[in-house]
Design an enzyme around this catalytic site. Structure first.
Site, PDB file in Angstrom:
ATOM      1  CG  HIS A 284       2.282   8.282  12.930  1.00  0.00           C
ATOM      2  ND1 HIS A 284       1.188   7.463  12.791  1.00  0.00           N
ATOM      3  CD2 HIS A 284       3.360   7.467  12.836  1.00  0.00           C
ATOM      4  CE1 HIS A 284       1.594   6.204  12.629  1.00  0.00           C
ATOM      5  NE2 HIS A 284       2.908   6.189  12.656  1.00  0.00           N
TER       6      HIS A 284
ATOM      7  CG  HIS B 256       5.139   5.528   8.421  1.00  0.00           C
ATOM      8  ND1 HIS B 256       5.580   4.208   8.315  1.00  0.00           N
ATOM      9  CD2 HIS B 256       4.322   5.556   9.504  1.00  0.00           C
ATOM     10  CE1 HIS B 256       5.030   3.498   9.284  1.00  0.00           C
ATOM     11  NE2 HIS B 256       4.268   4.289  10.023  1.00  0.00           N
TER      12      HIS B 256
ATOM     13  CG  HIS C  75       3.750   4.316  15.921  1.00  0.00           C
ATOM     14  ND1 HIS C  75       2.609   4.091  15.190  1.00  0.00           N
ATOM     15  CD2 HIS C  75       3.379   5.073  16.985  1.00  0.00           C
ATOM     16  CE1 HIS C  75       1.593   4.684  15.783  1.00  0.00           C
ATOM     17  NE2 HIS C  75       2.030   5.300  16.867  1.00  0.00           N
TER      18      HIS C  75
ATOM     19  N   PRO D 108       6.822   0.005  14.503  1.00  0.00           N
ATOM     20  CG  PRO D 108       7.757   0.274  12.367  1.00  0.00           C
ATOM     21  CD  PRO D 108       8.112  -0.065  13.813  1.00  0.00           C
ATOM     22  CB  SER D 109       1.707  -1.745  11.768  1.00  0.00           C
ATOM     23  OG  SER D 109       1.085  -1.642  13.007  1.00  0.00           O
ATOM     24  CE1 TYR D 110       0.554  -2.279   7.151  1.00  0.00           C
ATOM     25  CE2 TYR D 110       0.150  -0.490   8.716  1.00  0.00           C
ATOM     26  CZ  TYR D 110      -0.296  -1.593   8.004  1.00  0.00           C
ATOM     27  OH  TYR D 110      -1.595  -2.012   8.149  1.00  0.00           O
ATOM     28  CE1 TYR D 111       9.609  -2.941  12.189  1.00  0.00           C
ATOM     29  CE2 TYR D 111       7.716  -4.201  11.437  1.00  0.00           C
ATOM     30  CZ  TYR D 111       8.536  -3.766  12.450  1.00  0.00           C
ATOM     31  OH  TYR D 111       8.284  -4.154  13.741  1.00  0.00           O
TER      32      TYR D 111
ATOM     33  CG  ASP E 241      -3.315   7.387   9.259  1.00  0.00           C
ATOM     34  OD1 ASP E 241      -2.139   7.091   9.505  1.00  0.00           O
ATOM     35  OD2 ASP E 241      -4.275   6.596   9.449  1.00  0.00           O
TER      36      ASP E 241
ATOM     37  CD1 TRP F 289       0.094  -0.890   3.311  1.00  0.00           C
ATOM     38  CD2 TRP F 289      -0.122   1.323   3.285  1.00  0.00           C
ATOM     39  NE1 TRP F 289       0.602  -0.405   4.493  1.00  0.00           N
ATOM     40  CE2 TRP F 289       0.483   0.954   4.504  1.00  0.00           C
ATOM     41  CE3 TRP F 289      -0.358   2.684   3.050  1.00  0.00           C
ATOM     42  CZ2 TRP F 289       0.858   1.886   5.481  1.00  0.00           C
ATOM     43  CZ3 TRP F 289       0.011   3.607   4.018  1.00  0.00           C
ATOM     44  CH2 TRP F 289       0.611   3.211   5.208  1.00  0.00           C
TER      45      TRP F 289
END
Ligand code: M7G
Length: 323
Positions: free
Chosen positions: A265, A263, A254, A257-260, A191, A161
């Site tokens: 926030h 990014h 984060h 993070p959940s997604y490496y 987001d 994504w």
């Protein structure tokens, strides 16, 4: 016999609703409203719900595809009050002296429910949204190298994504700002947790163009120009578009993070965004200063983060006798 108009319309709607690939609800390009798109969703387990936050996270299926659907009532905006008072119906529930309560039925366009669909959803998505106990992990430099890094290399969420956004294959029309530079450039966009209807819960993310930085752990002073660029141009773009000054913005990364894919926030200071607590959020300004003061800060330091009870990474830390 020729199909009646209504049969034709129904067929078109169904084709639109479920472009049969994967059986997930997909609208055709350029068409954003589809009736009954969720009618085929079979509710399974309620992963989480909150009367206070007015949301519910549901695990279920579209045919044979696993899916997560998130429904969330959105804040009432001041700018719709006049219309809401004018065109809603009111049903009395109770009256006592000077007190009375009612059910107000606003017109449909003022009564939307923010809906997020993840389909096909992996088991990891289901776990992400399942309410469960969390634990804090203190991850040393060695733990990162021997436990976390091998784990995230094998088992993290797809960042397709993210690449779709960077390549303008998705959400291109939502981009608020872009610096296309391959080293210090980034894309800033809302987001998907933010419906953009009100500034109180403003939430944007800045996604960097370069693809070699997974998380805080990869950051070195070489990345200072990138981080400063995101800070400076992100703040400027949000000021211009939303008229929100930097003193009202909480900007952070984060860990984990959940997604490496690195990014940042950007959330409204007035909004207690999920994941903005001290155990997970690292202020962008602190990250910049830490790298200035100690070049190997994010490689050497023990970093603390929360982890869910059924996360495989927790099992790895347990097996290594670290918790
Ligand atoms: P994170 O720190 O990796 O994980 O942040 P978190 O989800 O646990 O906070 C990723 C951020 O990207 C989150 O704030 C997500 O809401 C947001 N996000 C995730 N996806 C899959 C999308 C998407 O497809 N589009 C947009 N615009 N945002 C997304």
């Amino acid at each position: 016999m020729a199909a009646t108009q209504s049969e034709e319309e129904t067929a078109k709607t169904v084709a639109k609703r479920l472009k049969t690939d994967e059986n997930c609800p997909v609208t055709e390009d350029g068409d954003s409203t589809v009736k009954e798109a969720l009618s085929g969703f079979k509710t399974g387990q309620i992963l989480r719900d909150s009367a206070r936050e007015k949301n519910i996270f549901i695990h279920g299926k579209f045919d044979d595809q696993e899916a997560v659907v998130i429904l969330e009532k959105t804040p009432i905006r001041q700018d719709v009050l006049a219309e809401m008072f004018k065109s809603s119906s009111l049903t009395l529930e109770m009256k006592n002296d000077i007190y009375s309560t009612y059910q107000l039925q606003p017109p449909p366009h003022l009564n939307g429910i923010k809906t997020t669909v993840i389909c096909p959803a992996t088991e990891k998505h289901v776990k992400k949204y399942l309410r469960q106990e969390t634990f804090l992990i203190n991850e040393t430099e060695d733990d990162y190298r021997s436990i976390t890094l091998p784990h995230i290399t094998q088992q993290s969420f797809s960042v397709q994504w993210v690449y779709n956004i960077l390549e303008k294959k998705a959400e291109a029309d939502r981009i608020v700002f872009e610096d296309p530079d391959p080293h210090v450039g980034f894309v800033l966009l809302p987001d998907f947790k933010w419906d953009q209807k009100q500034l109180e819960d403003l939430y944007l993310i800045a996604i960097v163009h370069r693809r070699d930085l997974k998380s805080l752990r990869d950051l070195t002073p070489d990345n200072l120009p990138l981080l400063r660029n995101i800070l400076e141009k992100g703040v400027e773009a949000i000021g211009k578009k939303y008229n929100v000054p930097s003193s009202k913005l909480r900007m952070y990364l984060h860990y984990q993070p959940s997604y490496y894919h690195i990014h940042v926030h950007f959330t409204s200071l007035d909004y207690e965004a999920p994941g903005c607590g001290v155990e997970r959020a690292h202020l962008l300004t602190d990250v910049i200063q830490n790298l200035q003061v100690q070049p190997e800060y994010y490689q050497k330091r023990t970093l603390t983060f929360p982890i869910r009870a059924d996360d495989a990474l927790l099992t790895k830390f347990r097996e290594a006798g670290k918790i």
